[in-house]
Motif scaffolding. Sequence first.
Motif, mmCIF file in Angstrom:
data_model
loop_
_atom_site.group_PDB
_atom_site.id
_atom_site.type_symbol
_atom_site.label_atom_id
_atom_site.label_comp_id
_atom_site.label_asym_id
_atom_site.label_seq_id
_atom_site.Cartn_x
_atom_site.Cartn_y
_atom_site.Cartn_z
ATOM 1 N N GLY A 156 5.090 3.886 2.006
ATOM 2 C CA GLY A 156 3.955 3.011 2.244
ATOM 3 C C GLY A 156 4.222 1.958 3.287
ATOM 4 N N VAL A 157 3.415 0.904 3.212
ATOM 5 C CA VAL A 157 3.523 -0.222 4.127
ATOM 6 C C VAL A 157 3.403 -1.510 3.315
ATOM 7 N N GLU A 158 3.993 -2.569 3.843
ATOM 8 C CA GLU A 158 3.852 -3.892 3.267
ATOM 9 C C GLU A 158 3.077 -4.731 4.267
ATOM 10 N N LEU A 159 2.016 -5.355 3.789
ATOM 11 C CA LEU A 159 1.082 -6.078 4.651
ATOM 12 C C LEU A 159 1.083 -7.554 4.276
ATOM 13 N N GLN A 160 1.358 -8.410 5.261
ATOM 14 C CA GLN A 160 1.371 -9.844 4.998
ATOM 15 C C GLN A 160 0.065 -10.524 5.386
ATOM 16 N N SER A 161 -0.752 -9.850 6.203
ATOM 17 C CA SER A 161 -2.053 -10.394 6.582
ATOM 18 C C SER A 161 -2.996 -9.238 6.908
ATOM 19 N N VAL A 162 -4.273 -9.540 6.979
ATOM 20 C CA VAL A 162 -5.260 -8.527 7.343
ATOM 21 C C VAL A 162 -4.953 -7.998 8.746
ATOM 22 N N LEU A 191 0.882 -1.158 0.000
ATOM 23 C CA LEU A 191 0.000 0.000 0.000
ATOM 24 C C LEU A 191 0.919 1.207 0.000
ATOM 25 N N MET A 192 0.939 1.932 -1.126
ATOM 26 C CA MET A 192 1.877 3.030 -1.309
ATOM 27 C C MET A 192 1.142 4.355 -1.457
ATOM 28 N N PHE A 193 1.652 5.361 -0.764
ATOM 29 C CA PHE A 193 1.071 6.694 -0.790
ATOM 30 C C PHE A 193 1.964 7.612 -1.612
ATOM 31 N N ILE A 194 1.399 8.132 -2.704
ATOM 32 C CA ILE A 194 2.119 9.087 -3.530
ATOM 33 C C ILE A 194 2.270 10.351 -2.687
ATOM 34 N N ASN A 195 3.420 10.948 -2.685
ATOM 35 C CA ASN A 195 3.741 12.078 -1.791
ATOM 36 C C ASN A 195 3.690 11.657 -0.329
ATOM 37 N N GLY A 196 3.930 10.385 -0.064
ATOM 38 C CA GLY A 196 3.881 9.845 1.286
ATOM 39 C C GLY A 196 4.948 10.377 2.219
ATOM 40 N N VAL A 229 -1.131 13.136 -8.217
ATOM 41 C CA VAL A 229 -0.256 13.186 -9.378
ATOM 42 C C VAL A 229 -0.929 12.505 -10.555
ATOM 43 N N GLY A 230 -0.468 12.792 -11.736
ATOM 44 C CA GLY A 230 -0.932 12.107 -12.921
ATOM 45 C C GLY A 230 -1.976 12.841 -13.720
ATOM 46 N N GLY A 231 -2.372 14.014 -13.303
ATOM 47 C CA GLY A 231 -3.341 14.780 -14.083
ATOM 48 C C GLY A 231 -4.690 14.101 -14.149
ATOM 49 N N GLY A 290 11.634 2.356 -7.343
ATOM 50 C CA GLY A 290 11.053 2.642 -8.641
ATOM 51 C C GLY A 290 9.685 3.302 -8.633
ATOM 52 N N MET A 291 9.258 3.885 -7.512
ATOM 53 C CA MET A 291 7.947 4.526 -7.472
ATOM 54 C C MET A 291 8.038 6.019 -7.160
ATOM 55 N N GLY A 292 9.212 6.581 -7.250
ATOM 56 C CA GLY A 292 9.363 8.005 -6.978
ATOM 57 C C GLY A 292 9.958 8.254 -5.612
#
Length: 129
Positions: A97-103, A72-77, A124-126, A90-92
């Motif tokens: 963000g965070v990496e989640l292995q389970s709920v 789960l990645m937040f642009i301008n995070g 971003v992205g117009g 490679g995402m700017g």
Amino acid sequence: MQPTLGAWQQATAFAYIASLPQPQRGIAERVDALAAETPPGLQRSVKWGMSYYGVGDGWCFCCGGFAGHVKLMFINGAALEPVPPVTPVGMGRSTRGVELQSVDDLDERQIAAWMKQVASVPGVGGKKR
């Protein structure tokens, strides 16, 4: 009658999430539900193999299934408080963000706070087309 572009984009995001294996699907479904409850005027699409979420004219965050986890990645995070812990490759430079292995890894209160923060500034992205 053909669906609107927005409806088609939403449908592709739902189809992407449904295509994920478990436990990634369950995690992505919960992230999607939390997103639907949080920023008003939410729009969804699939870009670069991930579900993207935006409000207004830009994208705010994305969610994608990977082997063994969901990102789960937040642009301008980098501008969020507190700053999410993961800096993806490679995402700017400002994406975090965070990496989640389970709920169970979902800190829903914190993620909702980040979603609200990131949706309150231009994405971003117009135009989402």
